[in-house]
Design a protein around this motif. Structure first.
Motif, PDB file in Angstrom:
ATOM      1  N   GLN A 368     -35.225   5.449  12.222  1.00 55.70           N
ATOM      2  CA  GLN A 368     -36.298   4.356  14.268  1.00 55.70           C
ATOM      3  C   GLN A 368     -37.053   5.322  14.305  1.00 55.70           C
ATOM      4  O   GLN A 368     -37.880   5.039  15.118  1.00 55.70           O
ATOM      5  N   ASN A 398     -38.250  -5.810  15.902  1.00 57.02           N
ATOM      6  CA  ASN A 398     -38.574  -6.342  14.623  1.00 57.02           C
ATOM      7  C   ASN A 398     -39.250  -5.087  13.574  1.00 57.02           C
ATOM      8  O   ASN A 398     -39.169  -5.392  12.088  1.00 57.02           O
ATOM      9  N   ASN A 401     -36.856  -3.629  11.873  1.00 59.19           N
ATOM     10  CA  ASN A 401     -35.922  -3.916  11.011  1.00 59.19           C
ATOM     11  C   ASN A 401     -37.089  -4.483   9.593  1.00 59.19           C
ATOM     12  O   ASN A 401     -36.246  -4.557   7.977  1.00 59.19           O
ATOM     13  N   LYS A 402     -38.560  -4.524   9.637  1.00 61.00           N
ATOM     14  CA  LYS A 402     -39.340  -4.600   8.263  1.00 61.00           C
ATOM     15  C   LYS A 402     -38.980  -3.275   7.845  1.00 61.00           C
ATOM     16  O   LYS A 402     -39.055  -3.244   6.385  1.00 61.00           O
ATOM     17  N   LYS A 406     -33.745  -4.127   6.647  1.00 60.93           N
ATOM     18  CA  LYS A 406     -33.126  -4.774   7.182  1.00 60.93           C
ATOM     19  C   LYS A 406     -33.155  -6.709   7.599  1.00 60.93           C
ATOM     20  O   LYS A 406     -34.062  -6.773   8.332  1.00 60.93           O
ATOM     21  N   SER A 407     -32.301  -7.173   6.765  1.00 60.15           N
ATOM     22  CA  SER A 407     -33.172  -8.287   6.686  1.00 60.15           C
ATOM     23  C   SER A 407     -32.473  -8.890   8.200  1.00 60.15           C
ATOM     24  O   SER A 407     -33.151 -10.192   8.734  1.00 60.15           O
ATOM     25  N   THR A 408     -31.269  -8.411   8.365  1.00 64.73           N
ATOM     26  CA  THR A 408     -30.287  -8.845   8.958  1.00 64.73           C
ATOM     27  C   THR A 408     -30.388  -7.624  10.246  1.00 64.73           C
ATOM     28  O   THR A 408     -29.891  -6.780  10.004  1.00 64.73           O
ATOM     29  N   PRO A 409     -30.875  -7.335  11.159  1.00 56.66           N
ATOM     30  CA  PRO A 409     -30.963  -6.537  12.574  1.00 56.66           C
ATOM     31  C   PRO A 409     -29.145  -6.537  13.039  1.00 56.66           C
ATOM     32  O   PRO A 409     -28.225  -7.281  13.300  1.00 56.66           O
ATOM     33  N   LYS A 412     -29.079  -4.986  18.409  1.00 60.94           N
ATOM     34  CA  LYS A 412     -30.455  -5.254  19.057  1.00 60.94           C
ATOM     35  C   LYS A 412     -30.498  -6.019  20.036  1.00 60.94           C
ATOM     36  O   LYS A 412     -29.348  -6.027  20.560  1.00 60.94           O
TER      37      LYS A 412
END
Length: 523
Positions: A368, A398, A401-402, A406-409, A412
């Motif tokens: 990150q 976003n 996640n992208k 990660k489709s679902t964080p 957040k």
């Protein structure tokens, strides 16, 4: 005209681990009154009134005499702090240049430091060599030296700060932690006062609620409040938790020392009851599905409830066994409660620290960090207006996640953080925890990319940077590493002391946040 009444036995017992007067207490109350009068008689006594009223000065007098009593009685509280400080920093005390130090005896710079500590617990950033501190310490040392050879030992005191080598009972172990944090003189101005204030607030809140079961409710809340602080809170001195202080006090040779070091954080939440055998009660944490075998030594009676009854309970791991700690109560199975709990990131986070090692968590933070820097001109810090914060955070999450697929964080920020009262704000990517938001310190950062820097506000913002608990040690170190030569504060005598004793200062003012933790939860 200032009131100048005597210190009472009640004042003195506020700093003791017992409630009933002991034979030596009368002597130490008299000595506390001598110290109290000495403090008020020094040439610069008016300076102390900038911080305290007479009642608080009385408490400080009892606090300082308790240090004297501790050494006389060999209860080992002060010596444990000195030993640990020396282990961490290779010197007996912070701040002072000490040519000669007498172990297990009274020392002038002990008293100087204790006065600084007592005042600084009230969130003051005070120079440890203020003249009035040195002067008061001199007067008090004259009294202590006169009394040292004839002062009586409090033979009752030491037993409150030890435990038998062969004790396996968790509740005896817990009592030692309780005595250290809430009933010892050394931590009285810190964790002791904090507990007292929190209990007053709880009682005030409960008294304003019409409820037939008010006493039962008060007992539940007060018990959980004390339990939470017992295990979770760190002291201002060296940022250690109660179990760590217990281990230090007992020493490495004590058989239970390792048990205190390995004592788990308290787990508090909702569980399914899954049955029991002769030795254990079987529970399943609803949010994480993790199973726990809780020793029956924790309970006075059988549960006598049906399978999958919901139990709200606190658990502690002591000597490789899970023990019940605090309160528990049961409620019938409820699908809505179960669904809400299984979707609670906060409840999952309680357990995730048990199951995920630090290396895996740090790998995610590192990835990150790389993304954050790539999207912010290779900077780890960004300065924003209040109305820009939500969009910035949303875009940043976003991106995480992208790019991390990660489709679902899993963790957040809320879509609309309320920044209506915020001013210009710092967004900092903390390499240990992730994104951090800091307000009220923007002029502590004379950075080229900081359009809001105001030199007139710099000094005050730097003080806030150190004293505000919610601001991480990493952000403080960032300011020092990058802007130390540009910040006037660090050229002052106090600023130089702060830099020389930086880690001690960060432990003191950041306390619970000194050990920065990743802000990530797992399913």
């Amino acid at each position: 005209m200032r009131r100048n009444r005597q210190i009472s036995i009640k004042n003195w017992l506020n700093h003791k681990p017992y409630n009933n007067q002991k034979p030596t207490d009368y002597y130490f109350v008299k000595l506390s009154n001598k110290v109290y009068k000495a403090i008020l008689s020094v040439d610069n006594s008016s300076k102390i009134y900038e911080y305290f009223d007479n009642e608080q000065i009385k408490h400080m007098s009892c606090f300082l005499v308790s240090y004297f009593e501790d050494l006389i009685s060999d209860s080992n509280i002060w010596n444990t702090f000195v030993k640990k400080h020396k282990e961490l920093y290779d010197k007996v005390l912070p701040f002072y240049e000490i040519d000669e130090y007498f172990e297990n005896e009274i020392n002038y710079y002990d008293v100087c430091f204790l006065i600084w500590y007592f005042i600084s617990c009230d969130e003051n950033l005070l120079a440890p060599d203020e003249y009035f501190i040195l002067e008061i310490a001199g007067y008090i040392m004259d009294i202590f030296e006169e009394e040292w050879e004839t002062a009586p030992e409090n033979t009752y005191l030491k037993k409150y700060y030890t435990i038998e080598n062969n004790s396996a009972d968790y509740y005896e172990a817990r009592k030692l932690i309780d005595n250290i944090l809430f009933n010892s003189y050394l931590f009285h101005p810190d964790t002791g006062v904090e507990l007292f204030i929190s209990e007053l607030e709880i009682l005030d809140d409960i008294n304003n609620q019409p409820d037939e079961d008010i006493l039962y409710k008060a007992n539940l809340i007060l018990t959980e409040n004390r339990e939470e602080k017992l295990y979770k809170n760190h002291t201002k001195l060296l940022a250690l938790r109660g179990p760590e202080w217990a281990a230090e006090l007992l020493g490495k040779d004590h058989k239970l020392s390792k048990g205190y070091i390995n004592l788990s954080q308290k787990i508090l939440g909702l569980f399914f009851y899954k049955g029991e055998d002769e030795n254990n009660v079987f529970l399943e944490h609803i949010a994480s599905s993790k199973e726990f075998n809780v020793t029956k030594k924790s309970f006075e009676k059988e549960f006598n409830i049906s399978i999958d009854t919901i139990v709200y309970i606190g658990l502690i791991k002591w000597q490789d066994e899970w023990w019940f700690s605090g309160n528990y109560f049961t409620v019938p199975y409820n699908s809505e409660t179960v669904s809400k709990e299984r979707n609670s990131q906060d409840s999952k986070r309680i357990i995730s620290s048990l199951d995920f090692n630090q290396e895996e968590l740090q790998k995610i933070i590192d990835r990150q960090l790389k993304i954050f820097k790539e999207s912010n001109n290779n900077e780890t810090i960004v300065f924003l207006k209040a109305n820009e914060i939500n969009n910035f955070l949303t875009n940043q999450i976003n991106l995480f996640n992208k790019k991390l697929a990660k489709s679902t964080p899993k963790e957040k920020f809320k879509a609309n953080i309320d920044m209506s009262r915020a001013g210009n704000t710092i967004i900092f990517f903390n390499e240990k925890s992730g994104i951090e938001i800091a307000m009220g310190v923007i002029s502590a950062f004379p950075a080229k990319n900081n359009p809001f820097y105001n030199e007139d506000d710099c000094f005050e913002d730097v003080v806030t940077l150190f004293t505000e608990k919610s601001i991480s040690p990493e952000l403080v170190r960032y300011a020092i590493d990058n802007f130390k030569d540009k910040i006037v504060y660090f050229n002052t005598p106090l600023g130089e002391k702060v830099i020389e004793n930086l880690d001690f200062i960060l432990r003191f003012y950041k306390t619970d946040n000194y050990y920065t933790k990743p802000g990530i939860a797992f399913n």
